[in-house]
Scaffold this active site. Structure first.
Site, PDB file in Angstrom:
ATOM      1  N   CYS A 149     -18.468   9.907  12.286  1.00  0.00           N
ATOM      2  CA  CYS A 149     -18.330  11.361  12.394  1.00  0.00           C
ATOM      3  C   CYS A 149     -19.671  11.962  11.986  1.00  0.00           C
ATOM      4  O   CYS A 149     -20.113  11.805  10.843  1.00  0.00           O
ATOM      5  CB  CYS A 149     -17.214  11.842  11.470  1.00  0.00           C
ATOM      6  SG  CYS A 149     -17.066  13.634  11.433  1.00  0.00           S
ATOM      7  N   ASN A 188     -20.764  15.050  11.536  1.00  0.00           N
ATOM      8  CA  ASN A 188     -20.766  16.028  10.450  1.00  0.00           C
ATOM      9  C   ASN A 188     -20.298  15.380   9.148  1.00  0.00           C
ATOM     10  O   ASN A 188     -20.838  15.657   8.080  1.00  0.00           O
ATOM     11  CB  ASN A 188     -19.871  17.225  10.800  1.00  0.00           C
ATOM     12  CG  ASN A 188     -20.517  18.139  11.822  1.00  0.00           C
ATOM     13  OD1 ASN A 188     -21.701  18.440  11.727  1.00  0.00           O
ATOM     14  ND2 ASN A 188     -19.745  18.566  12.813  1.00  0.00           N
ATOM     15  N   ASN A 225     -18.456   7.684  21.929  1.00  0.00           N
ATOM     16  CA  ASN A 225     -17.167   8.126  22.489  1.00  0.00           C
ATOM     17  C   ASN A 225     -17.444   8.954  23.749  1.00  0.00           C
ATOM     18  O   ASN A 225     -18.562   9.416  23.970  1.00  0.00           O
ATOM     19  CB  ASN A 225     -16.349   8.901  21.437  1.00  0.00           C
ATOM     20  CG  ASN A 225     -17.122  10.062  20.835  1.00  0.00           C
ATOM     21  OD1 ASN A 225     -18.226  10.368  21.261  1.00  0.00           O
ATOM     22  ND2 ASN A 225     -16.543  10.703  19.842  1.00  0.00           N
ATOM     23  N   CYS A 230     -18.398  19.635  16.318  1.00  0.00           N
ATOM     24  CA  CYS A 230     -18.165  18.216  16.624  1.00  0.00           C
ATOM     25  C   CYS A 230     -19.532  17.576  16.807  1.00  0.00           C
ATOM     26  O   CYS A 230     -20.261  17.917  17.741  1.00  0.00           O
ATOM     27  CB  CYS A 230     -17.325  18.099  17.892  1.00  0.00           C
ATOM     28  SG  CYS A 230     -17.277  16.444  18.598  1.00  0.00           S
TER      29      CYS A 230
END
Lengths: 259, 259
Positions: free
Chosen positions: B72, B74, B144, B204
């Site tokens: 992730c 962030n 992704n 995101c």
């Protein structure tokens, strides 16, 4: 920027940040409340309970937009548990609010009652439109205005209740809270609520009282249980006043940046 | 029921609960993660960063539904700030993730960069339908899958992006993240994002990289700024890899009930 102590708690999913400030030295600006209640940039909550000691403990309640509010039936029960854990109050106490002094009582572990005062049902039926559907509502005052609609099944309602789908009601130019309820048994109803200025919520103390009053009057009973999306509450009538009872939970303590 | 220490932080509105557990002694069940991340019954967050010490510090990232996730963009920047504040890492460090070892760097107060690896843009255009509107999207892999749509103005989009309004895409049976972006200037774009399995979010990290890669390739530039609803991030290309930079904030510390 400074750091202040906080506790987070909820009653049937209605959640609050409690700021203990006996001597009322923390002036919380609207912007600070908004930041604290922001669910991504802050701690996240439906409101702030600023705990100030006067002759009684006073619940300085703030909505998540920073505005002041008179009372909150779930908030004051969470507030009572917080004061009780700190041994500031006993199992039966008076708490000051902007709507006057309220009596709270502990009912075993993690459960508190509050006397919400009386709920007045008005005689005339009110027409309510949700999308293309028309309903007949009872108008109830619990300190704030409610329209209460009985439906055969909550399953007739949309997945999310939106104010955009509710038509204006001429008799209520200043708005209202809107509840839909379904009778599950003589003493048990299930409801959903659209709060004025907010939207659909997991629970609403005055909304639960409004629905309970309508159901109790229709069935001529003195108590009933009310399911809400966030849990279940009980309402009992006592000398014409409504006592709201249910569980609360304190979930975290710590220090938060006050930006 | 037990109490564990936590820190809450966010990067451009993407918020996380950090659990420091160097010796990996806290087994967090899916249900416990869901409760921690619940925005009314728990602390509330987009995910949990479980900090475990191996040869490097390892970011055991969990989505709010309790499932494990690889990375992730962030989250790892918030994670780096947390480790730095505890003096566990210096201003330049390697952090372990399920997607491999990632390099992070501090850029002054409250700002961190992470090397997100490369982003691959595929040649063919993909048809995307949102409601009654049809768009052409670039397909981008940033670990992704993303579909990236340039629009003349984000104002053409509905108030809330909903997966229910997006038609299935035959080339992407396992789903995708969907970004819409508007060019504000040569080196500045503004975007909105629908995250796979979640919905519209404030930010995101991989989505920002996907949009930046498409824009940088189109303009033949090596860096750009990307506005998201929760703030602004910068993406720079370095030896074919993307470095994501932006501010983070640690907002609270305390103890939370692990129920």
């Amino acid at each position: 920027m400074s750091r202040i102590a906080f506790t987070k708690g909820h009653g049937t999913g209605n959640d609050f940040i409690i700021i203990l400030d006996p001597e009322n030295q923390i002036a919380l600006s609207e912007q600070q409340i908004q930041r604290l209640c922001d669910r991504h940039f802050g701690m996240g909550a439906d409101g702030v309970l600023h705990a100030v000691q006067e002759s009684l403990w006073f619940m300085d309640y703030r909505n998540r937009d920073g505005s002041v509010a008179e009372m909150c039936g779930n908030g004051i029960r969470v507030f009572a548990e917080f004061l009780y854990r700190h041994e500031f109050i006993s199992e039966s106490a008076q708490i000051g609010t902007r709507a006057g002094v309220k009596h709270v009582e502990r009912n075993g572990a993690d459960s508190w009652s509050v006397n919400m005062g009386n709920a007045q049902i008005f005689a005339e039926w009110i027409d309510v439109k949700l999308g293309n559907d028309a309903f007949k509502a009872r108008s109830v005052n619990v300190g704030n205005p409610h329209l209460v609609v009985e439906v055969a099944s909550l399953s007739v309602l949309p997945a999310t209740l939106l104010w955009n789908d509710v038509a204006d009601v001429p008799s209520h130019p200043e708005g209202f809270n809107l509840e839909f309820y379904e009778v599950l048994s003589e003493s048990l109803v299930s409801m959903r609520v659209l709060e004025r200025g907010v939207g659909e919520t997991l629970s609403c103390g005055t909304g639960v009282c409004a629905v309970a009053q309508v159901h109790m009057q229709a069935r001529n009973i003195g108590a009933c249980e009310v399911k809400v999306p966030g849990g279940q509450l009980m309402v009992q009538e006592s000398s014409g006043e409504l006592v709201l009872t249910g569980s609360v939970e304190l979930i975290a303590d710590g220090f938060v940046e006050l930006t």
